[in-house]
Write an enzyme that holds these catalytic residues in place. Structure first.
Site, PDB file in Angstrom:
ATOM      1  CB  CYS A   2      -0.872   0.024   1.247  1.00  0.00           C
ATOM      2  SG  CYS A   2      -1.863  -1.443   1.432  1.00  0.00           S
ATOM      3  NE  ARG A  28       4.392   2.154  -1.000  1.00  0.00           N
ATOM      4  CZ  ARG A  28       5.510   1.947  -0.324  1.00  0.00           C
ATOM      5  NH1 ARG A  28       6.651   2.405  -0.797  1.00  0.00           N
ATOM      6  NH2 ARG A  28       5.529   1.339   0.830  1.00  0.00           N
ATOM      7  CD1 TRP A  75      -0.652  -5.760  -4.148  1.00  0.00           C
ATOM      8  CD2 TRP A  75      -0.263  -6.582  -2.098  1.00  0.00           C
ATOM      9  NE1 TRP A  75      -0.221  -7.061  -4.286  1.00  0.00           N
ATOM     10  CE2 TRP A  75       0.024  -7.581  -3.050  1.00  0.00           C
ATOM     11  CE3 TRP A  75      -0.089  -6.878  -0.754  1.00  0.00           C
ATOM     12  CZ2 TRP A  75       0.477  -8.850  -2.698  1.00  0.00           C
ATOM     13  CZ3 TRP A  75       0.353  -8.138  -0.390  1.00  0.00           C
ATOM     14  CH2 TRP A  75       0.633  -9.110  -1.357  1.00  0.00           C
ATOM     15  CG  ASN A 101       2.499   0.019   3.632  1.00  0.00           C
ATOM     16  OD1 ASN A 101       2.078  -1.070   3.253  1.00  0.00           O
ATOM     17  ND2 ASN A 101       3.770   0.372   3.510  1.00  0.00           N
ATOM     18  N   GLY A 102       0.927  -1.947   5.904  1.00  0.00           N
ATOM     19  CA  GLY A 102       1.522  -2.928   6.809  1.00  0.00           C
ATOM     20  C   GLY A 102       0.478  -3.932   7.239  1.00  0.00           C
ATOM     21  CD  GLU A 472      14.480 -10.432 -13.911  1.00  0.00           C
ATOM     22  OE1 GLU A 472      14.232 -11.140 -12.927  1.00  0.00           O
ATOM     23  OE2 GLU A 472      13.919  -9.348 -14.114  1.00  0.00           O
ATOM     24  CE  LYS A 476      11.146  -8.632 -14.892  1.00  0.00           C
ATOM     25  NZ  LYS A 476      11.395  -7.898 -13.718  1.00  0.00           N
ATOM     26  CD  GLU A 479       7.209  -8.847 -12.640  1.00  0.00           C
ATOM     27  OE1 GLU A 479       8.252  -9.064 -13.303  1.00  0.00           O
ATOM     28  OE2 GLU A 479       7.209  -8.171 -11.626  1.00  0.00           O
ATOM     29  CG  HIS A 495      18.709 -33.899 -15.404  1.00  0.00           C
ATOM     30  ND1 HIS A 495      19.240 -35.162 -15.434  1.00  0.00           N
ATOM     31  CD2 HIS A 495      19.719 -33.051 -15.730  1.00  0.00           C
ATOM     32  CE1 HIS A 495      20.530 -35.097 -15.745  1.00  0.00           C
ATOM     33  NE2 HIS A 495      20.845 -33.816 -15.942  1.00  0.00           N
ATOM     34  CE  LYS A 594       9.748  -0.590  -8.977  1.00  0.00           C
ATOM     35  NZ  LYS A 594       9.944  -1.684  -9.930  1.00  0.00           N
TER      36      LYS A 594
HETATM   37  C1  F6R Z   1       9.868  -8.231 -10.379  1.00  0.00           C
HETATM   38  C2  F6R Z   1      10.219  -7.445  -9.197  1.00  0.00           C
HETATM   39  C3  F6R Z   1      10.233  -8.136  -7.884  1.00  0.00           C
HETATM   40  C4  F6R Z   1      11.260  -7.489  -6.940  1.00  0.00           C
HETATM   41  C5  F6R Z   1      11.166  -8.089  -5.540  1.00  0.00           C
HETATM   42  C6  F6R Z   1      12.212  -7.499  -4.610  1.00  0.00           C
HETATM   43  O1  F6R Z   1       9.907  -7.466 -11.533  1.00  0.00           O
HETATM   44  O2  F6R Z   1      10.444  -6.270  -9.282  1.00  0.00           O
HETATM   45  O3  F6R Z   1      10.470  -9.500  -8.019  1.00  0.00           O
HETATM   46  O4  F6R Z   1      12.542  -7.686  -7.464  1.00  0.00           O
HETATM   47  O5  F6R Z   1       9.889  -7.844  -5.020  1.00  0.00           O
HETATM   48  O6  F6R Z   1      12.123  -6.111  -4.552  1.00  0.00           O
HETATM   49  P1  F6R Z   1      13.330  -5.233  -4.043  1.00  0.00           P
HETATM   50  O7  F6R Z   1      14.413  -5.297  -5.032  1.00  0.00           O
HETATM   51  O8  F6R Z   1      12.768  -3.860  -3.907  1.00  0.00           O
HETATM   52  O9  F6R Z   1      13.739  -5.818  -2.727  1.00  0.00           O
END
Ligand code: F6R
Length: 599
Positions: A2, A28, A75, A101-102, A472, A476, A479, A495, A594
């Site tokens: 949030c 967020r 969120w 938030n929390g 990665e 991506k 996601e 395997h 995020k």
């Molecule tokens: C995916 C992404 C997340 C963050 C993860 C950690 O695109 O951004 O997987 O990498 O939530 O976030 P940070 O780097 O802020 O600790």
């Protein structure tokens, strides 16, 4: 998670200010939004859905002004996305409104107690206990500030809270294990992170756990838990207002992918001392950790995997750990151990928790982060900044590239000594931003993405330093497209995962150079091809892979250690263009946020 914003003053423009702040914080969380403004009473408006839903409602129901206001973008943790569960929440009498938030861990107990006292709840959220508790203490005759503080004393869990009261021009805020920053401009502001305050103020102050801030149009005061006033030095905001807009791009993600060459230039700036040796402010010259544990989540964990491989290659003991698993079985922390939290936001709860475990075990800690003075930066012994600039899109792109380059710099400095290999790496680093730029200008990824956009799944494979970017690339893709995608070590395919490969599942393989690793990867790619899967090679054109791949995405030739950064730019573009073709909400993928500030 949030995002919260609060404002006192701001010259009759309270509602536009709150909406503008929420637009910056939307990354967020975005399943519902709301705001509250105080005058003779508190006016609250909140809606399920993204900010546009709120804007439409506010236009018809609200005037612009107000003495104090708060806003929230959610969120969900407790209770589904809905108008009722959206913040702000109020007490029964509507005297106080709160955004949070929390997670309030003891909310059920508090809710039961308050209900037995006659309080009626309107939502399923943990947050709603907070305004009711404040209301309860107001009923006992406490003044507003004392009621706020007494209510907060009852809370277990993590929180960043902001509250306003009816007929009162002050915003009250406090925090524990969730970030809050304060700033003064035309009004006085509090927000979950700096991004919301860019353009309002040049300097921010970070609130610490247990501190309370009281905001009026004339500024703010901060007191600690015992009520003692605190004076704090601000941190200058280095990001300009333009950097938090989309510019000419349709999406933040596209803009941020295209910012990568500049981000890498910034990451490398002034980080070489005499000749080719690396010099990072965060680490004293000559420092050699006995062992390095890298803790991280998601994309940052993939960066950590890459960093650990590199450190081992440079002769150090190093291992990457998923931050959420670290505390459950922490590796022994021996003398000289360094634990590095790789976290672009510096606020990820799992990573902070792992770092705190490491500190308790006696390890030295280092935050490798993008956000100056973030919680990780402040709590660790040292902070090493990746200098990406603000990243708004939920999917991390430029911060990943900057994390990898910072890890290369860190590996070079902490492994010490000059060598031909180190010299070659430094020279390749200085050319890397140019290579990224060239790749962005010449990429064929949009065409490839369109060709395979209706596939039933996507696989990414790579060996050695290419393995983390296979993971990665798949992250991506899943996601932002919501399609199934997996990354594998190329040698692992046979395997088990090979059973998933069909003519409807393109396999993306990265092959760089023509050494033994490359040749083994080419052999794995042939195994895929023999089973009928379309093969897309991301390659520098040195090996034989382009002779039998169905599609080739080219990267400029560079040092093999740095090639994953270029491969990954192609993977980012593939995911972006596939998601665009499928009409996905690229910057705000469903169910995600995020900055993940709960464990
Ligand atoms: C995916 C992404 C997340 C963050 C993860 C950690 O695109 O951004 O997987 O990498 O939530 O976030 P940070 O780097 O802020 O600790």
């Amino acid at each position: 998670m949030c995002g919260i914003i609060g404002c006192a003053g701001d010259d009759g423009d309270m509602v536009p200010t709150l909406l503008n702040g929420l637009a910056k914080l939307e990354y967020r969380g975005y399943d519902s939004t709301g705001l509250a403004v105080s005058g003779s009473d508190i006016r609250v408006v909140k809606r399920e859905g993204d900010l546009d839903e709120l804007v439409g409602t506010v236009d018809s129901e609200f005037d612009r002004g107000g003495a104090a206001g708060i806003g929230h973008t959610r969120w969900s943790t407790h209770g589904k996305p809905s108008d009722e569960n959206a913040h702000p929440h109020t007490d029964c009498a509507g005297r106080v409104a709160v955004v949070h938030n929390g997670i309030i861990e003891n909310y059920q107990l508090l809710r039961d107690e308050l209900q037995s006292l006659g309080h009626e709840f309107e939502s399923e959220t943990d947050t709603e206990v907070v305004p009711h508790l404040i209301g309860h203490y107001l009923d006992t005759g406490l003044a507003r500030k004392d009621a706020f503080r007494r209510a907060v004393e009852k809370l277990d869990g993590s929180y960043a809270l902001a509250a306003i009261f009816d007929d009162h021009d002050e915003v009250m805020a406090t925090k524990k294990d969730s970030s809050l920053v304060l700033g003064v401009g035309d009004g006085t502001y509090v927000a979950s992170d700096v991004t919301a305050l860019v353009g309002h103020t040049d300097t921010v102050v970070h609130l610490h756990d247990g501190e309370f801030a009281f905001l009026t149009e004339d500024g703010y005061t901060i007191v600690d838990e015992s009520g003692t006033p605190q004076s704090k030095t601000g941190t200058e905001i280095e990001w300009d207002a333009e950097s938090v807009t989309k510019g000419s791009h349709d999406h933040y993600m596209r803009k941020e992918i295209h910012e990568q060459s500049n981000a890498l230039r910034e990451c490398l700036r002034d980080r070489f001392s005499t000749g080719d040796s690396v010099s990072l402010d965060a680490i004293e010259d000559g420092y050699r950790p006995e062992s390095v544990h890298l803790v991280a989540c998601g994309t940052s964990y993939h960066a950590a995997l890459y960093g650990a491989k590199l450190l081992r290659k440079r002769g150090l003991q190093a291992q990457a750990h998923l931050a959420s698993e670290y505390a459950l079985s922490p590796p022994p922390v021996r003398d000289g151990a360094l634990v590095v939290g790789v976290t672009q936001s510096g606020e990820t709860a799992d990573t902070l928790s792992a770092l705190r475990t490491a500190t308790a075990e006696g390890a030295r800690t280092l935050a490798l982060t993008n956000v100056v003075d973030s919680t990780a930066a402040r709590e660790c012994d040292d902070a090493l900044y990746i200098r990406s600039g603000p990243e708004i899109s939920v999917a991390a792109t430029k911060t990943f590239a900057s994390q990898l380059v910072t890890l290369v710099l860190f590996a070079l400095q902490s492994s010490g000594g000059s060598s031909d290999e180190a010299e070659r790496l430094v020279s390749a680093l200085t050319e890397l931003p140019e290579h990224v730029q060239r790749l962005l200008e010449t990429t064929a990824a949009p065409t490839t993405a369109r060709r395979f956009a209706d596939s039933s799944g996507y696989f990414f494979i790579g060996r050695g330093v290419q393995y983390p970017v296979a993971l990665e690339g798949a992250l991506k893709m899943k996601e932002i497209t919501y399609e199934h995608a997996e990354g594998f070590a190329a040698g692992e395919l046979k395997h088990g995962p090979l059973a998933l490969v069909t003519e409807d599942t393109p396999v993306f393989v990265s092959v760089v150079g023509d050494d033994e690793t490359a040749r083994k990867t080419v052999a794995n790619a042939k195994e895929v091809k023999a089973r009928g899967a379309p093969l897309v090679a991301v390659t520098d054109g040195v090996s034989s892979i382009d002779r039998f791949a169905d599609e080739v995405l080219t990267i400029p030739r560079t040092n093999r250690t740095l090639a994953p950064i270029l491969v990954n730019v192609q993977y980012q573009l593939l995911a972006y263009h596939t998601a665009d073709h499928l009409g996905r909400d690229i910057d705000k993928p469903r169910n995600l946020a995020k900055s993940v500030t709960v464990e």
